[in-house]
Motif scaffolding. Sequence first.
Motif, short mmCIF file in Angstrom:
data_model
loop_
_atom_site.label_atom_id
_atom_site.label_comp_id
_atom_site.label_asym_id
_atom_site.label_seq_id
_atom_site.Cartn_x
_atom_site.Cartn_y
_atom_site.Cartn_z
N THR A 130 12.17 147.68 31.76
CA THR A 130 10.99 147.32 32.78
C THR A 130 9.85 148.15 32.29
O THR A 130 9.87 149.13 31.31
N GLY A 131 8.57 147.66 31.86
CA GLY A 131 7.21 148.71 30.84
C GLY A 131 7.03 149.77 32.01
O GLY A 131 6.26 150.99 31.22
N MET A 132 8.23 150.50 32.93
CA MET A 132 7.97 151.84 33.55
C MET A 132 8.67 152.76 33.06
O MET A 132 8.16 153.53 32.84
N ILE A 148 13.32 141.38 37.68
CA ILE A 148 13.15 142.73 36.66
C ILE A 148 12.33 143.14 37.77
O ILE A 148 12.05 144.23 37.81
N ASN A 149 11.59 142.65 37.98
CA ASN A 149 10.35 143.31 39.28
C ASN A 149 10.95 142.66 40.02
O ASN A 149 11.40 141.96 41.23
N GLU A 187 4.25 136.81 30.16
CA GLU A 187 5.59 136.40 31.19
C GLU A 187 4.54 136.23 31.84
O GLU A 187 4.45 134.40 33.16
N GLY A 205 4.98 147.62 35.34
CA GLY A 205 6.03 146.92 34.19
C GLY A 205 6.64 145.72 34.29
O GLY A 205 7.29 145.20 33.65
N SER A 206 5.46 145.14 34.82
CA SER A 206 5.15 144.13 34.48
C SER A 206 4.73 143.33 32.99
O SER A 206 3.69 144.01 32.40
N VAL A 207 5.72 142.17 32.56
CA VAL A 207 5.18 141.95 31.14
C VAL A 207 3.96 140.87 31.29
O VAL A 207 3.81 139.80 31.98
N ARG A 222 15.90 143.58 27.49
CA ARG A 222 14.96 144.01 28.44
C ARG A 222 14.86 145.33 29.24
O ARG A 222 15.62 145.10 30.22
#
Lengths: 479, 1031
Positions: A98-100, A151-152, B309, B304-306, A96
């Motif tokens: 991050t979406g960043m 991860i956040n 989730e 960046g959070s999913v 995984r």
Amino acid sequence: MKSPETKIEQREYSRRHWLSRTGMGLGAIAAADLLTNEETRADVSAPRSTIPAKVKRVIYLFQAGGPSQLETWDHKPLLIQRQGEPLPDSVRQGQRLTGMSGNQSTLPLAGSAFSFNQHGESGTWVSELLPETAKQVDKLAVLRSMQTEAINHDPAITFLQTGNQVAGRPSIGSWLHYGLGSEADDLPAFVVLITKGKGGQPLYSRLWGSGFLPSEYQGVQFRAGKDPVLYLANPEGISRKSRRTMLDSLAKLHAAEKERTGDSELNARINQYEMAYRMQASVPEVADFSDEPAAIFDLYGQDARKPGTFASNCILARRLAERGVRFVQLYHQGWDHHGNLPGGMRTQCRETDQPAAALLQDLEQRGMLEDTLVIWGGEFGRTNYSQGKITSTSYGRDHHPRCFSMWLAGGGVRGGTVFGETCEYGYNITKDAVNVRDLHATIMHLMGINHERFTVKFQGLDARLTGVEDARVVREILS
Amino acid sequence: MSFLIRTLCFLIVLVTFARQGAERLMSAESISFNQQVRPLLSDRCYACHGPDQESRAAGLRLDDRKSALEAGVLDLTEDNENSILDRVLSEDPEYRMPPPEHSEKLTGEEVNLLRQWVQAGAPYENHWAFEPIPSSEEVLGEVADFKANWAEDNLDRLVESQSHARGLVHSDAVDREVWLRRVTFDLTGLPPTLDERENFLSDSSDTCYDKVVTRLLGSPAYGERMAAHWLDVARYADTFGYQNDMEMQVWPWRDWVIRAFNENMPYDQFIIEQLAGDLIPGASQDQKLATSFNRLHRQTNEGGSVAEEFRLAGIADRTTTTGTAFLGLTLECCRCHDHKFDPLTQEEFYQLSAYFSDIDEFGLYAHFTRAAPTPSMPIYGQGQLEEHRRIAEKIVEAEMRHDQQWAKTADFTKEDLNALVNQDLDLAPDFTDALEGGVPGVIGEAREFNGDDELKFKEAPEFGRESRYSYSFWMRLPESDKRMIVFHQSRAADDSGFRGIQFVVDNGKLEFSKIHFWPGNAVRVRTESRVAAGVWTHVVITHDGSGDAKGIQLFVNGVRQPLDTVRDKLSLDVRHRREWGDSDVGNVKLTLGARFRDVGFTGGQLDELKVYQRALTAFEIKKLFNATSEQTVEISQEDLRRHLIKGSQTMVELREELDQLRKLENDFATNLRRIMVMERDEDAGPTFILERGEYAQKTKEVESGVPGMLAHQIPDGGDRLSLAKWIASRDNPLTARVMANRIWYLLFGRGLVRTLEDFGAQGSPPTHPLLLDYLAAGLVENDWNLHWLIGEIVLSKTYQQSSDYTGDEADLTDPDNLWLTRGPRHRLSAEQIRDLVLASSGLLVRKIGGPSVKPYQPDGLWREAGTGKTYQTSKGEGLYRRSLYTFWRRTSPPPSMLTLDATSRESCTPRRESTTTPLQALVFLNDTQYVEAARELALSLLQASAQPGTERWERLFQILLSRNPSEQELAIVNQAYQDQKALFLEEQQAVDDFLSVGEREIAQVDDRIDLATTAVIVQMMFAFDETIMKR
């Protein structure tokens, strides 16, 4: 029906009973600490069980935002050789992101812009950004194989500080305060210091909250300025003498009330008012550095003369530790370098390197390092690839929970140790992973607590700092 | 009472208190499985030998009699070395249970208990809380033979039957004035006023107590007091929590709670509306608003959070909150594994959670806008709902006229139509770019994108929900099955909860979206067929200003495409708007090729971009295509006819009318405040069991359902409303017990079941099971009337007892007052103490409801937390509202409230601890709020009696304590006054400094030293133990 002759003394139920009123079982005995003294400490033998305490107190230098391990403690020359090449799928293994940066068209490997050298007798690799800490490296046990599940930022820092990603659990300091009580007569047992004016990733009061433990175990934030503790200062126009006089009158009212109602909980109230009064003197005293010699400011750096800096907070931490404070939690924000990492790291390290190193030396010269645990680290590490483009002078790194570095020093810690390894890409752990629960178990172990046995009932479960999953004491770094 | 009995009782009690928890009573005659054995087994054994299959050791379960018997552990015959007694008594650490590494050895008492129980045949009982609630008649039947000495009414009989059995004696009734203060705090959270006190003391009628209770229950402050507690249960806060912790504007729900209590809404209705108000047939605005209860959990917008989730985390929170708030069950552990102590499986947790996953939600809140995460509803002010309906009706009418015009056979001849074909059309775009970018294009060069770099056109028009527009361009897709952003008018990718317009290609399919907040307020359409990679394709997208899916058309190479509708729920603007406090207003413009944090159009090419501020006709689109393509597409007679109709004067006028109405409606809707609610989405996806609770590890699909152990009745249907009715049913064994216990807790400071949040095996058993059942049954029998329940308690002799310790047996052996031989005595809550201070000083502003306020708090706390927000202290009345209106920031709650044991409101917390710390003393004495109030109260004392002395101090004591001071107290206060005055006389400047604390302008007084000195006396009285206690 009632016998009025009964003496007041007989009416008072025992303090031990009062303590159990919190309904918290074992650790609640430690609730006595603010009433304070050693006699109650014997009751806390269970969590300590057979483990001898190596340290009496902890100073935790939390580096909030996720400092890069690749520019500090985890030397990866391969990344420099492979600069700009895409992160191989064989390394990433579909993990995984991050979406960043997860949607970036490429994930270019980025080597450290800073050189590494070996230091000390241990020959530990340290980045040029940490020249002062490098000189102390033989005091440190460096964990290069820390890993976390989050991860956040928010879940990750909450996990590091409370053992759970979900909010509402007691912080490490609260657990230790609860289990071990206080050794400070007129200071809180758990103090929080935040570097002033940093900004960056926010901090939340839950990080030093007491969760499901009574609120008296929450950390007390000391702030730079005239009111180091909230509501500490008397209102304008009320002198210390005036307050003393008033409290004396109040004590008489309380004595009369106790006579009338037989409520022995009043003892606690009276004691707390007195302790508040003492804190009004002791807190400014501990925050007043005028008795520190110039050599101390030389040691910590001239920043230390400015209240609220990390350097100043390190001195304050030492002063608190000297006065018996159990747990001093520092926070230094600003490590979240998604972009312009080299510039950011220079600033961050400049602010923290010398003070952290000085703290170790200062504790040592006072004979306190042997019974103090000092911890340095953030909530996760950073990616080995660049977030955004790599330019000749700059790059960024995204969050990376799979590996990061921390260090421990002090009593019971084997200095000059490097524990754990990451792969040559600095992406995965190849040996001796240490997860957050292991770290917590180790901290507790050093404080003389068996983390499996120190539990508190919460939601029907025997809750513990290390949670329900396996955790182990990292004995390899202990002396 | 004989000496023997007294001694025996005393010993029993001693033994009881020797045990941790101090609540399990021993009795020689009979052993209660529920009261004694289960708590022991649960605490020491169930973790490995309980309901959780995963962690069950040696296949043995002790929570089930059959299994335990079969395993032979309840067999005490000598040759059985595996009996439970052998195991717990063993000195061999390998053999001993519980294993030394898990738990201490059982005490002698515990072993004896087990032995007696097994010898008696090891009788099991169902867990008390899961047994049906008997009727109140049945309950009273149990004590029919009990001869009461003290009790007169039912409640007191049930209490005395327990205290009598322990040889304890009840206290005398408390002074009337103390009862008045007690009940006034309990029912309104405020102290009685001097008038109220006077009226009560002078009322000698038989019904004077009843009158007070009736008055208090009818007071608006009653709803505020009850709501203040319910906010803890509902984890109410004014911000989302987590990292950035933005404001979430849910106070209209808080006001709903106050209204519900003040209208004395029956408790079953209170449950149903909060859990499923949206599903009540013909639901009112208020009933829908009530469902905000299930949207109050924390949410994040961290980059960046999913989303999935956090969506699932929110659903889990709703599930556990519902479990704790209404059923007294701790469900949190079942998210990852079967419950270790109660018969609840992980599967049952997810079945329960399925009721709460029925809404169209995203999981994150927006980063760059202030949209209320969907589903949301508008909060209409006076007349606004009607106004909104009127506008909407006008739009419908105008649309009808407009649509009918199409159907009218226009009088066009073939010649007219043919002439049109060859006519030069004005196809000049409002914005265009040739996209000359170095790669061969359809005309000249085209632009290729690398996926990371955006191409933003600041001059391009910005389109809203009501805009008419067309985008025309040529596109060459790369070989890729990824979903890629081609162009957009927005700020960042999905994880930002963005607002705007976007066009993406997903594995060859074209998808166009207009989004206020995804997914519940958005429209999205997608082509059925795929566009091939590697070839130039002409694409036109048009929108007719309706904001609906049917208002969007998509043409590929001049051919209109059949579209699948993914969402058709847009009701609010898609622009960033200043009125909402969005960021970058007016600067969110058309952007090609990439988006912040999104998957860009890597390797894709675009050419000949044209943007129109109108919807092109099919005829125009075909002309555009034919003009640049080698191929041509045929133009039909119908294309021509429609083009001509559209151009007709009538149609132009009809469109203008529509556009105006739509703009009006769009702006009207923009200005409405919105709040998150539950709104059932029939298309909501399935629910899965999550391995270890991890969002990415979905295993088995489950349907909604209730735990088997509570299947006394099955919900009538599978939706939330059926669950709500099942919870609010008379037959539910938990609901009424949990509420009766909650009310008891609010009045006595301790529940009959101490663990308000846990009625399961690990919770505390009730001290008075019959009393709890009597109150629960009575609540149900009185149609869930909370006034009945509260009245029953506060008018009882039990409640009216003195709370003082007199040194009798009960004080020694029952200091916690488990057996209720004394009245309630506990510290007031954080809210009550501050409200007391404000009320007594006359500063309290008695306005009900409205946006939360920001009273005094030390400077810099928010700023230091690093979220870039600063606490803006309210001006004027916002400083003096009741404390339940204080703005609650989850990551930085009001510090003085936290110091006084308020919870952080991050999760459902029905019970507060009560601590005594030095920091509390600092609040009482130094918080600006308290200092200012002390001065104002002092001022009113000076106005009432000009001289310091008995009259003034009597008034002060009456205001704060509802009683007069004793001679001794008067002497102390008088001396304190003299001491303080002497100090102020020494330093006059101190007087001015002290009197200037706070915002309130200080009134002119003749003797400022008197005022300052009296204010210090008031401060002392604020900090006085009796002031901050309910006693």
